[in-house]
Design an enzyme around this catalytic site. Structure first.
Site, PDB file in Angstrom:
ATOM      1  N   ASP A  11     -10.187  -5.703  -3.000  1.00 22.74           N
ATOM      2  CA  ASP A  11      -9.625  -4.611  -2.206  1.00 22.74           C
ATOM      3  C   ASP A  11     -10.523  -3.378  -2.337  1.00 22.74           C
ATOM      4  O   ASP A  11     -10.739  -2.867  -3.441  1.00 22.74           O
ATOM      5  CB  ASP A  11      -8.213  -4.315  -2.731  1.00 22.74           C
TER       6      ASP A  11
ATOM      7  N   HIS B  52      -7.325  -6.065   1.188  1.00 21.33           N
ATOM      8  CA  HIS B  52      -6.133  -5.244   1.432  1.00 21.33           C
ATOM      9  C   HIS B  52      -5.367  -5.704   2.677  1.00 21.33           C
ATOM     10  O   HIS B  52      -4.396  -5.060   3.064  1.00 21.33           O
ATOM     11  CB  HIS B  52      -6.579  -3.785   1.605  1.00 21.33           C
TER      12      HIS B  52
ATOM     13  N   SER C 226       0.831  -1.201   0.000  1.00 17.30           N
ATOM     14  CA  SER C 226       0.000   0.000   0.000  1.00 17.30           C
ATOM     15  C   SER C 226       0.870   1.256   0.000  1.00 17.30           C
ATOM     16  O   SER C 226       1.618   1.479  -0.954  1.00 17.30           O
ATOM     17  CB  SER C 226      -0.971  -0.053   1.178  1.00 17.30           C
TER      18      SER C 226
END
Length: 283
Positions: A224, A257, A148
């Site tokens: 996600d 995620h 991320s």
């Protein structure tokens, strides 16, 4: 450097350490896994950069990397994501996506963040020197990966120092922060309104401006929630296609995620890194 803890794992040592950082002006904590090795040997190093709200502990506790690092002979280093401590400014509204836990791997130029938020220099200069001095790390065999916000950091650092990092990969990276809300807030807050300064911390912009890598590996969860509004792997694919950079980008059905996603595909990434770090060719 202070040893916070050490634990034996897969015949290696998982440690957590703290030191006074001259770069950030704060104490910084990081973790290092050193696999079993012969006395006097130096080992390749994989740097792992974490995402928003994380510390070194998230991947250390949930990343499930130690067994394979022990098998492959890889040192695994996980820094924190921002400076912390008394006097370190946070997001004025207490939001999760700026300030503490959200250093974005840049050196801030804007008050009041410029004094402490210097994560680019910390990750690329100070911490590598510290690790080289205290662990059996081979500075000529380094690679970098992240998740991320940390995927953003890994991509931008790897593209900026292509001769230093033998492999670069990411889980669900923010590939074009100049084009998404997380990036607008972070880059604007840390670097100001000059968007030319943002381009040095935007993987897509770096590629557009001529940065190159031999190859990239990216895994992205198809479930996600941040895929479309914040991550935009399609922009990275287009940039790599235009630049002739081989990109292995895999959309993983059903994965989100979280660290469940990262742990599932951590082994694929470590093998990919090990193949390049040991100069055995692509996995």
């Amino acid at each position: 450097m202070e040893t916070v803890s050490t634990n034996r794992a897969f015949d290696g040592v998982q440690g957590v350490y703290r030191h006074a950082s001259a770069v950030t002006g704060t104490d910084m904590t990081f973790s290092v896994y050193v696999p079993p090795h012969e006395a006097g040997a130096t080992l390749p190093v994989v740097w792992y950069l974490s995402g928003l709200t994380c510390t070194h502990a998230n991947v250390t506790d949930k990343g499930e990397y130690r067994r394979l690092c022990a098998e492959l002979g890889l040192i695994f280093v996980a820094p924190d994501t921002s400076p912390r401590g008394e006097g370190v400014p946070d997001d004025p509204d207490g939001a999760y996506d700026f300030g503490l836990g959200a250093g974005f791997y840049v050196d801030a130029t804007q008050a009041p963040f410029a004094d402490h938020y210097r994560m680019w220099s910390y990750v690329t200069q100070e911490l590598p020197a510290l690790v080289a001095a205290h662990f059996p790390a081979d500075p000529d065999r380094q690679s970098i990966m992240g998740h991320s916000m940390g995927g953003h950091g890994a991509l931008t650092i790897g593209l900026t120092f292509p001769d230093r990092y033998k492999a670069v990969s990411a889980f669900a990276p923010i590939v074009a922060p100049s084009q998404v809300p997380w990036g607008h807030k972070a880059l604007g807050g840390y670097l100001g309104d000059d968007r030319a300064a943002w381009r040095k911390h935007d993987a897509v912009a770096l590629i557009e401006d001529g940065a190159r890598l031999p190859a990239l590996l990216v895994d992205q969860g198809a479930a996600d929630a941040f895929l479309e509004p914040q991550l935009r792997p399609d922009l990275l694919r287009a940039a790599c296609d235009g630049a002739g950079i081989p990109l292995t980008l895999t959309l993983r059905d059903g994965y989100d995620h979280s660290y469940y996603f990262i742990a599932t595909f951590m082994g694929d990434h470590l093998r990919w890194h090990a193949a390049r770090l040991t100069q055995q060719g692509a996995a």
